[in-house]
Motif scaffolding. Structure first.
Motif, PDB file in Angstrom:
ATOM      1  N   GLN A   8      12.102  -2.342  -2.328  1.00  0.00           N
ATOM      2  CA  GLN A   8      12.079  -1.032  -2.597  1.00  0.00           C
ATOM      3  C   GLN A   8      10.748  -0.308  -2.840  1.00  0.00           C
ATOM      4  N   HIS A   9      10.063  -1.155  -3.470  1.00  0.00           N
ATOM      5  CA  HIS A   9       8.560  -0.618  -4.059  1.00  0.00           C
ATOM      6  C   HIS A   9       7.428  -1.492  -3.436  1.00  0.00           C
ATOM      7  N   ARG A  10       7.620  -2.035  -2.351  1.00  0.00           N
ATOM      8  CA  ARG A  10       6.629  -2.864  -1.488  1.00  0.00           C
ATOM      9  C   ARG A  10       5.382  -1.950  -1.174  1.00  0.00           C
ATOM     10  N   ALA A  11       5.841  -0.709  -0.637  1.00  0.00           N
ATOM     11  CA  ALA A  11       4.764   0.406  -0.144  1.00  0.00           C
ATOM     12  C   ALA A  11       3.640   0.589  -1.229  1.00  0.00           C
ATOM     13  N   GLN A  12       4.287   0.891  -2.569  1.00  0.00           N
ATOM     14  CA  GLN A  12       3.547   1.167  -3.507  1.00  0.00           C
ATOM     15  C   GLN A  12       2.583   0.111  -3.750  1.00  0.00           C
ATOM     16  N   VAL A  13       3.209  -1.212  -4.025  1.00  0.00           N
ATOM     17  CA  VAL A  13       2.173  -2.341  -4.279  1.00  0.00           C
ATOM     18  C   VAL A  13       1.122  -2.548  -3.347  1.00  0.00           C
ATOM     19  N   LEU A  14       1.420  -2.319  -1.953  1.00  0.00           N
ATOM     20  CA  LEU A  14       0.390  -2.678  -0.941  1.00  0.00           C
ATOM     21  C   LEU A  14      -0.423  -1.346  -1.076  1.00  0.00           C
ATOM     22  N   VAL A  15      -0.111  -0.305  -1.148  1.00  0.00           N
ATOM     23  CA  VAL A  15      -0.991   0.946  -1.019  1.00  0.00           C
ATOM     24  C   VAL A  15      -1.843   0.706  -2.289  1.00  0.00           C
ATOM     25  N   THR A  16      -1.459   0.227  -3.408  1.00  0.00           N
ATOM     26  CA  THR A  16      -1.983   0.348  -4.729  1.00  0.00           C
ATOM     27  C   THR A  16      -3.252  -1.024  -4.488  1.00  0.00           C
ATOM     28  N   ALA A  17      -2.792  -1.990  -4.127  1.00  0.00           N
ATOM     29  CA  ALA A  17      -3.559  -3.099  -3.571  1.00  0.00           C
ATOM     30  C   ALA A  17      -4.809  -2.728  -3.146  1.00  0.00           C
ATOM     31  N   GLY A  18      -4.379  -1.937  -1.920  1.00  0.00           N
ATOM     32  CA  GLY A  18      -5.670  -1.456  -0.959  1.00  0.00           C
ATOM     33  C   GLY A  18      -6.595  -0.563  -1.570  1.00  0.00           C
ATOM     34  N   PHE A  19      -5.928   0.432  -2.420  1.00  0.00           N
ATOM     35  CA  PHE A  19      -6.843   1.033  -3.140  1.00  0.00           C
ATOM     36  C   PHE A  19      -7.738   0.553  -4.190  1.00  0.00           C
ATOM     37  N   VAL A  59      -7.069   8.248 -12.576  1.00  0.00           N
ATOM     38  CA  VAL A  59      -6.587   7.438 -11.599  1.00  0.00           C
ATOM     39  C   VAL A  59      -5.224   6.943 -12.088  1.00  0.00           C
ATOM     40  N   PRO A  60      -4.840   6.482 -13.596  1.00  0.00           N
ATOM     41  CA  PRO A  60      -3.576   6.047 -13.765  1.00  0.00           C
ATOM     42  C   PRO A  60      -2.537   7.143 -13.320  1.00  0.00           C
ATOM     43  N   LEU A  61      -2.696   8.483 -12.958  1.00  0.00           N
ATOM     44  CA  LEU A  61      -1.563   9.070 -12.175  1.00  0.00           C
ATOM     45  C   LEU A  61      -1.008   8.492 -11.127  1.00  0.00           C
ATOM     46  N   VAL A  62      -1.775   7.492 -10.300  1.00  0.00           N
ATOM     47  CA  VAL A  62      -1.321   6.902  -9.163  1.00  0.00           C
ATOM     48  C   VAL A  62       0.068   6.180  -9.720  1.00  0.00           C
ATOM     49  N   ALA A  63      -0.033   5.421 -10.909  1.00  0.00           N
ATOM     50  CA  ALA A  63       1.356   4.756 -11.314  1.00  0.00           C
ATOM     51  C   ALA A  63       2.212   5.860 -11.682  1.00  0.00           C
ATOM     52  N   GLY A  64       1.873   6.979 -12.236  1.00  0.00           N
ATOM     53  CA  GLY A  64       2.959   8.027 -12.692  1.00  0.00           C
ATOM     54  C   GLY A  64       3.574   8.519 -11.512  1.00  0.00           C
ATOM     55  N   LEU A  65       2.839   8.826 -10.501  1.00  0.00           N
ATOM     56  CA  LEU A  65       3.425   9.602  -9.214  1.00  0.00           C
ATOM     57  C   LEU A  65       4.207   8.586  -8.473  1.00  0.00           C
ATOM     58  N   PHE A  66       3.396   7.535  -7.954  1.00  0.00           N
ATOM     59  CA  PHE A  66       4.024   6.927  -6.965  1.00  0.00           C
ATOM     60  C   PHE A  66       4.751   5.649  -7.487  1.00  0.00           C
ATOM     61  N   TRP A  67       4.694   5.280  -8.518  1.00  0.00           N
ATOM     62  CA  TRP A  67       5.494   4.299  -9.157  1.00  0.00           C
ATOM     63  C   TRP A  67       6.541   4.674  -9.990  1.00  0.00           C
ATOM     64  N   LEU A 104       4.941  -4.199 -15.376  1.00  0.00           N
ATOM     65  CA  LEU A 104       4.012  -5.282 -15.316  1.00  0.00           C
ATOM     66  C   LEU A 104       2.690  -5.004 -14.291  1.00  0.00           C
ATOM     67  N   ALA A 105       3.454  -4.553 -13.026  1.00  0.00           N
ATOM     68  CA  ALA A 105       2.621  -4.517 -11.876  1.00  0.00           C
ATOM     69  C   ALA A 105       1.306  -3.372 -12.163  1.00  0.00           C
ATOM     70  N   VAL A 106       1.742  -2.441 -12.777  1.00  0.00           N
ATOM     71  CA  VAL A 106       0.747  -1.311 -12.832  1.00  0.00           C
ATOM     72  C   VAL A 106      -0.175  -1.685 -13.850  1.00  0.00           C
ATOM     73  N   THR A 107       0.182  -2.218 -14.861  1.00  0.00           N
ATOM     74  CA  THR A 107      -0.560  -2.673 -15.933  1.00  0.00           C
ATOM     75  C   THR A 107      -1.586  -3.609 -15.540  1.00  0.00           C
ATOM     76  N   VAL A 108      -1.255  -4.537 -14.662  1.00  0.00           N
ATOM     77  CA  VAL A 108      -2.233  -5.619 -14.062  1.00  0.00           C
ATOM     78  C   VAL A 108      -3.162  -4.696 -13.276  1.00  0.00           C
TER      79      VAL A 108
END
Lengths: 292, 300
Positions: A8-19, A59-67, A104-108
């Protein structure tokens, strides 16, 4: 549940990793370009990117908005919570797995960004603002606080999504609450100054890397004056400092020594972690215990 | 699955949204192995009742027991499957992902059955759920519910928003699965004709209260439609339990609850049996006059 969370959340994982990769490459290229530069050239090199780097606190807003925001809001908005919560997995486990893994993922991700920023800063030793302790932007983007700021934004997003039950309003609430919290903590209340009692010293200048929080003048009699020195009330702007010097005043600095960096980092991390739990806790509790 | 045990029991169940009660003093009991038709007008509280049964909602009053345990607990979650009214699925998932979702979240998942069922319906596993037709989405949602191998299957308006062909296909697939597994099914609808051929237990919900709960054959046998002169209607109404009373100047049509056998009547009355639609409509028209048929409760 682990697979479901990933799916369900792989898109966020991949986009955040890309960022993160993109930011990493940019900082690396910029940092390597500073190699061999000194003095004004080094400062100029640092200033050339500072406009963009000064956005790091947002930048942490990424975690709030997309995660965070879609975590509950998307399910509630599309009615898929009725699917997810009527399988054999209890709502409590569903929520615990998602909050645990995604948190955990966003903290990392935040920690990784902090490591990259710290490494980049070492290329600008001695440049003002290029200090991970005294510069408020750099302090919040590095160390453990960097990771916990992401977690904090994620908690705000999750809570907003659970309350508004719609993704778009949850976005708006997340942005508003995050920026308000940041503004309140650091512009209005200046909480970082309160993490520890500053050291006081009579000096010509602060020790290297110290975080100067305040300064004042001390009269020859040893009395500290706040504001203007009385003897120089009529002095012009250009001659003011000379006048102060002639009157026998010395400057006093209040500062946080550089070795308090980690103490401050953990203080800020703890503070944000507590606020995160206070924000997301009641919403999570309601979802887990009181069906909606 | 032993006959005679209770699949679903509610006592004094109530659910309040803000100040209005969506469901109030709801008591009913349904034996295992039945196909239960939950009917009632829009806003009668059908969805609220079903959400309480599957544990999506917690009651404000009373309690509901499903397969012998409280609704919404770990023990009941794995034994009850639910198909919500809008047939929610994850649009971005492929059909295969939806099956994997079911497999990962349910210990008793029957992957073979799910794959077989979708193959027989010509639904490709690699297609994205969002790209399927409404009928196909309903079938995928039903497949996910069935492959859980539930002991109780709860369907909220399973036929709503489907074209006639898809309605027929969904109902046929459902009945095949019921015949195979012997599970208890509760399905709600506001269209009684959808349910006539498939259900054997009737629950009528009206204005948040249960009006009728009983075996459909017993209910049909226990009610008769009397037609006779209007001037004699009061006399009959005094002797028999009248559900619905429809009078013109000269003629009266009474739907009465007779229990076993035919009541002795003046020869000027004609009487005949009722069908399910007439029975339901009669109760729905008279929300106050109706009472819960006691035999149904006692039997369960």
């Amino acid at each position: 549940m682990v697979w479901l969370t990933w799916r369900q959340h792989r898109a966020q994982v991949l986009v955040t990793a890309g960022f993160l990769v993109l930011v990493g490459v940019l900082l690396l290229v910029h940092g390597l370009g500073a190699d061999g530069l000194t003095g004004d050239a080094l400062t100029a090199r640092f200033q050339s990117i500072y406009t963009y780097v000064s956005w790091l606190p947002a930048v942490p807003l990424v975690a709030g908005l997309f995660w965070g925001a879609p975590l509950l809001a998307r399910e509630l908005e599309r009615g898929t919570h009725r699917l997810a919560w009527t399988q054999s997995v209890t709502r409590r486990r569903w929520l615990a797995t998602k909050l645990g893994l995604l948190g955990l993922a966003v903290t990392v991700a935040g920690l990784l960004l902090g490591v990259m920023v710290s490494a980049w800063l070492t290329a600008f030793d001695g440049v003002r603002s290029a200090d991970r302790f005294s510069d408020p932007v750099m302090f919040g983007a590095t160390g453990v606080a960097g990771g916990v700021w992401w977690l904090f934004a994620f908690a705000i997003g999750t809570a907003a999504g659970g309350l508004t039950r719609r993704t778009l309003p949850a976005f708006a609430v997340t942005i508003a609450v995050f920026l308000t919290a940041m503004f309140a903590m650091f512009a209005v209340f200046q909480v970082r100054d309160l993490y520890a009692e500053p050291e006081r010293m009579l000096a010509e200048g602060p020790p290297a890397d110290a975080f100067v929080t305040d300064s004042a003048f001390v009269s020859p009699a040893g009395v500290e004056v706040s504001g203007d020195v009385p003897e120089c009330a009529t002095a012009g702007r250009d001659t003011y400092l000379d006048c102060v010097d002639e009157a026998g005043y010395r400057s006093v600095l209040y500062y946080q020594p550089a070795d308090r960096y980690w103490r401050f980092q953990w203080t800020e991390a703890g503070l944000l972690a507590v606020v995160s739990v206070l924000l997301a806790g009641p919403v999570a509790y309601r979802v887990a215990r009181r069906p909606v | 699955m032993t006959a005679g045990t209770t699949a679903l029991a509610a006592t004094g169940l109530g659910k309040k949204y803000r100040r209005t009660w969506a469901l109030k003093d709801c008591s009913l009991s349904v034996p295992e192995g039945r196909v239960v038709a939950l009917v009632g007008p829009n806003g009668a509280g059908k969805t609220t009742l079903l959400h309480l049964v599957v544990g999506l909602l917690a009651p404000d009053q009373g309690d509901v027991t499903v397969l012998g345990s409280s609704a919404g607990t770990t023990r009941t979650l794995s034994r009850v499957a639910f198909l919500a009214q809008d047939k929610p699925l994850y649009d971005g998932f492929s059909v295969a992902d939806m099956l994997r979702f079911g497999a990962r979240t349910n210990p008793g998942w029957d992957q073979d059955m799910a794959v077989r069922r979708l193959a027989s319906l010509d639904i490709p596993l690699d297609r994205r759920v969002g790209k399927l037709s409404g009928g196909q989405q309903a079938q995928v949602a039903l497949t996910v519910a069935l492959a859980k191998r539930p002991e109780l299957l709860v369907l909220d308006e399973p036929l709503a928003n489907l074209d006639p062909l898809a309605r027929h296909e969904v109902m046929r697939g459902l009945m095949a699965a019921v015949a195979e597994s012997g599970m208890t099914v509760v399905l709600s609808s506001h269209v009684v004709s959808d349910l006539v051929d498939t259900c054997d237990w009737l629950v009528v919900l009206n204005g948040g209260r249960v009006q009728v709960s009983g075996d459909i054959e017993d209910l049909l046998a226990g009610h008769r439609l009397l037609t006779g002169p209007a001037e004699l209607a009061d006399g009959v109404a005094g002797r028999l339990a009248v559900v619905d009373d429809d009078r013109t100047d000269r003629q009266a049509t009474l739907l009465v609850r007779t229990g076993e056998g035919r009541p002795p009547l003046d020869p000027r009355w004609t009487d005949r049996g009722v069908n399910l639609e007439e029975l339901v409509l009669a109760y729905l028209r008279r929300p106050d006059s109706a009472a819960l048929p006691k035999p149904a409760l006692a039997r369960a």
